[in-house]
Design a protein around this motif. Sequence first.
Motif, PDB file in Angstrom:
ATOM      1  N   HIS A   6       2.298  14.269 -12.212  1.00 44.48           N
ATOM      2  CA  HIS A   6       2.602  14.431 -13.637  1.00 44.48           C
ATOM      3  C   HIS A   6       1.343  14.752 -14.433  1.00 44.48           C
ATOM      4  N   ALA A   7       0.256  14.026 -14.153  1.00 46.72           N
ATOM      5  CA  ALA A   7      -0.959  14.170 -14.944  1.00 46.72           C
ATOM      6  C   ALA A   7      -1.801  15.374 -14.532  1.00 46.72           C
ATOM      7  N   GLY A   8      -1.651  15.805 -13.291  1.00 41.09           N
ATOM      8  CA  GLY A   8      -2.441  16.929 -12.813  1.00 41.09           C
ATOM      9  C   GLY A   8      -3.882  16.571 -12.508  1.00 41.09           C
ATOM     10  N   GLN A   9      -4.157  15.297 -12.305  1.00 43.20           N
ATOM     11  CA  GLN A   9      -5.507  14.840 -11.952  1.00 43.20           C
ATOM     12  C   GLN A   9      -5.428  13.471 -11.270  1.00 43.20           C
ATOM     13  N   PRO A  10      -6.447  13.111 -10.484  1.00 42.92           N
ATOM     14  CA  PRO A  10      -6.429  11.822  -9.785  1.00 42.92           C
ATOM     15  C   PRO A  10      -6.467  10.642 -10.752  1.00 42.92           C
ATOM     16  N   VAL A  11      -5.827   9.567 -10.365  1.00 41.98           N
ATOM     17  CA  VAL A  11      -5.822   8.360 -11.183  1.00 41.98           C
ATOM     18  C   VAL A  11      -7.108   7.570 -10.970  1.00 41.98           C
ATOM     19  N   VAL A  12      -7.330   6.607 -11.846  1.00 43.73           N
ATOM     20  CA  VAL A  12      -8.386   5.610 -11.691  1.00 43.73           C
ATOM     21  C   VAL A  12      -7.709   4.280 -11.377  1.00 43.73           C
ATOM     22  N   LEU A  13      -8.208   3.565 -10.386  1.00 50.74           N
ATOM     23  CA  LEU A  13      -7.643   2.265 -10.031  1.00 50.74           C
ATOM     24  C   LEU A  13      -8.411   1.164 -10.767  1.00 50.74           C
ATOM     25  N   LYS A  14      -7.731   0.507 -11.687  1.00 50.16           N
ATOM     26  CA  LYS A  14      -8.313  -0.583 -12.478  1.00 50.16           C
ATOM     27  C   LYS A  14      -7.995  -1.891 -11.753  1.00 50.16           C
ATOM     28  N   VAL A  15      -8.892  -2.295 -10.875  1.00 49.35           N
ATOM     29  CA  VAL A  15      -8.613  -3.371  -9.925  1.00 49.35           C
ATOM     30  C   VAL A  15      -9.281  -4.672 -10.356  1.00 49.35           C
ATOM     31  N   SER A  16      -8.490  -5.737 -10.484  1.00 51.55           N
ATOM     32  CA  SER A  16      -9.069  -7.041 -10.797  1.00 51.55           C
ATOM     33  C   SER A  16      -9.724  -7.612  -9.541  1.00 51.55           C
ATOM     34  N   GLU A  17     -10.635  -8.545  -9.733  1.00 51.57           N
ATOM     35  CA  GLU A  17     -11.338  -9.131  -8.590  1.00 51.57           C
ATOM     36  C   GLU A  17     -10.375  -9.877  -7.668  1.00 51.57           C
TER      37      GLU A  17
ATOM     38  N   GLU B  92       0.822  -1.206   0.000  1.00 52.97           N
ATOM     39  CA  GLU B  92       0.000   0.000   0.000  1.00 52.97           C
ATOM     40  C   GLU B  92       0.856   1.256   0.000  1.00 52.97           C
ATOM     41  N   SER B  93       1.935   1.232   0.757  1.00 47.10           N
ATOM     42  CA  SER B  93       2.819   2.393   0.823  1.00 47.10           C
ATOM     43  C   SER B  93       3.466   2.676  -0.529  1.00 47.10           C
ATOM     44  N   GLU B  94       3.972   1.638  -1.180  1.00 46.82           N
ATOM     45  CA  GLU B  94       4.615   1.801  -2.480  1.00 46.82           C
ATOM     46  C   GLU B  94       3.605   2.240  -3.544  1.00 46.82           C
ATOM     47  N   LEU B  95       2.434   1.636  -3.504  1.00 41.40           N
ATOM     48  CA  LEU B  95       1.408   1.997  -4.473  1.00 41.40           C
ATOM     49  C   LEU B  95       0.990   3.453  -4.298  1.00 41.40           C
ATOM     50  N   THR B  96       0.881   3.900  -3.058  1.00 41.24           N
ATOM     51  CA  THR B  96       0.524   5.298  -2.792  1.00 41.24           C
ATOM     52  C   THR B  96       1.590   6.246  -3.329  1.00 41.24           C
ATOM     53  N   THR B  97       2.841   5.875  -3.167  1.00 48.85           N
ATOM     54  CA  THR B  97       3.939   6.680  -3.710  1.00 48.85           C
ATOM     55  C   THR B  97       3.834   6.780  -5.223  1.00 48.85           C
TER      56      THR B  97
ATOM     57  N   ALA C 196      -9.587  -1.122  -2.584  1.00 50.66           N
ATOM     58  CA  ALA C 196     -10.627  -0.137  -2.870  1.00 50.66           C
ATOM     59  C   ALA C 196     -11.085   0.586  -1.613  1.00 50.66           C
ATOM     60  N   SER C 197     -11.025  -0.100  -0.476  1.00 51.89           N
ATOM     61  CA  SER C 197     -11.455   0.525   0.770  1.00 51.89           C
ATOM     62  C   SER C 197     -10.317   1.264   1.466  1.00 51.89           C
ATOM     63  N   ARG C 198      -9.104   1.111   0.957  1.00 52.17           N
ATOM     64  CA  ARG C 198      -7.945   1.716   1.612  1.00 52.17           C
ATOM     65  C   ARG C 198      -7.366   2.898   0.851  1.00 52.17           C
ATOM     66  N   ILE C 199      -7.607   2.944  -0.462  1.00 52.48           N
ATOM     67  CA  ILE C 199      -7.152   4.083  -1.270  1.00 52.48           C
ATOM     68  C   ILE C 199      -8.364   4.655  -1.987  1.00 52.48           C
ATOM     69  N   GLU C 200      -8.729   5.859  -1.650  1.00 51.23           N
ATOM     70  CA  GLU C 200      -9.954   6.481  -2.163  1.00 51.23           C
ATOM     71  C   GLU C 200      -9.711   7.112  -3.528  1.00 51.23           C
ATOM     72  N   ARG C 201      -9.934   6.321  -4.562  1.00 49.36           N
ATOM     73  CA  ARG C 201      -9.866   6.804  -5.937  1.00 49.36           C
ATOM     74  C   ARG C 201     -11.014   6.184  -6.716  1.00 49.36           C
ATOM     75  N   ASN C 202     -11.339   6.775  -7.853  1.00 47.26           N
ATOM     76  CA  ASN C 202     -12.352   6.166  -8.711  1.00 47.26           C
ATOM     77  C   ASN C 202     -11.895   4.778  -9.142  1.00 47.26           C
ATOM     78  N   LEU C 203     -12.867   3.878  -9.307  1.00 48.83           N
ATOM     79  CA  LEU C 203     -12.567   2.485  -9.593  1.00 48.83           C
ATOM     80  C   LEU C 203     -12.979   2.082 -11.008  1.00 48.83           C
ATOM     81  N   TRP C 204     -12.170   1.218 -11.585  1.00 50.32           N
ATOM     82  CA  TRP C 204     -12.467   0.560 -12.855  1.00 50.32           C
ATOM     83  C   TRP C 204     -12.507  -0.932 -12.555  1.00 50.32           C
ATOM     84  N   LEU C 205     -13.693  -1.528 -12.642  1.00 46.90           N
ATOM     85  CA  LEU C 205     -13.869  -2.934 -12.313  1.00 46.90           C
ATOM     86  C   LEU C 205     -14.204  -3.740 -13.565  1.00 46.90           C
TER      87      LEU C 205
END
Length: 232
Positions: free
Chosen positions: A164-175, A151-156, A184-193
């Motif tokens: 770089h992008a100037g906007q929040p990322v979307v997390l494309k998370v596999s099941e 989680e720490s590395e992913l947050t970094t 999904a419950s630990r990093i608050e970003r929009n989700l791509w499921l």
Amino acid sequence: MGKKKKSVWRFWIEALLLLALVGTGVFLWWRTHNWSPSRAEFPVQGVAMGAADGPVDISALRTARADFVYLEASSGADGRDDLFGRNLAALADTGIMHGAIHAYDPCIPAERQAANFVTIVPRDPEMLPPAIALDKPASACGDPVVEAALESELTTFINQVEGHAGQPVVLKVSESFEKSYTIASRIERNLWLENDWLQPDYAGRPWTLWTANAQLKNPANGQNMRWVVLQP
């Protein structure tokens, strides 16, 4: 005579069962390659693409009524999609919204992956939010320290990409990734499921993007598309 009658009935029962199986198979084949969510329910729909899908065909995208395209751009510290630059240029000035996907590798330090992404993906405020594909488990790294620091590395990594992008990322998370790490419950970003045909609920909160059919056929060229819809 009775045995012959039973034999005839058995033949017809087996024939009807066979026809039912064939019919079910045909229906499933048709649904796999032709089904997409209703435009009335989900007005904005698009596609995810990478080198395996070949060069972007703008005419075919328009025929399929793709409103946006997400292009696979980078993976890990040095993986780069061979067609990303060409596809990105092809989409310029078409009016089709587009963004980039990075396949995150938990075995590789965040800084090295971020450097790879920012090198290949331009800083463009007109692009869609970057998508971070989370599928490879940290357990595959064979190092409990790496897994504990996921989680720490992913947050970094997320922070550097967002800078770089100037906007929040979307997390494309596999099941499977979500079941292992409940990210999904630990990093608050929009989700791509992801889930063919049925809306996914494995993240425990609403999704923003949904891969609704990974094998939809493009009516223009018959090629399979990973069809994605946007939550209205």
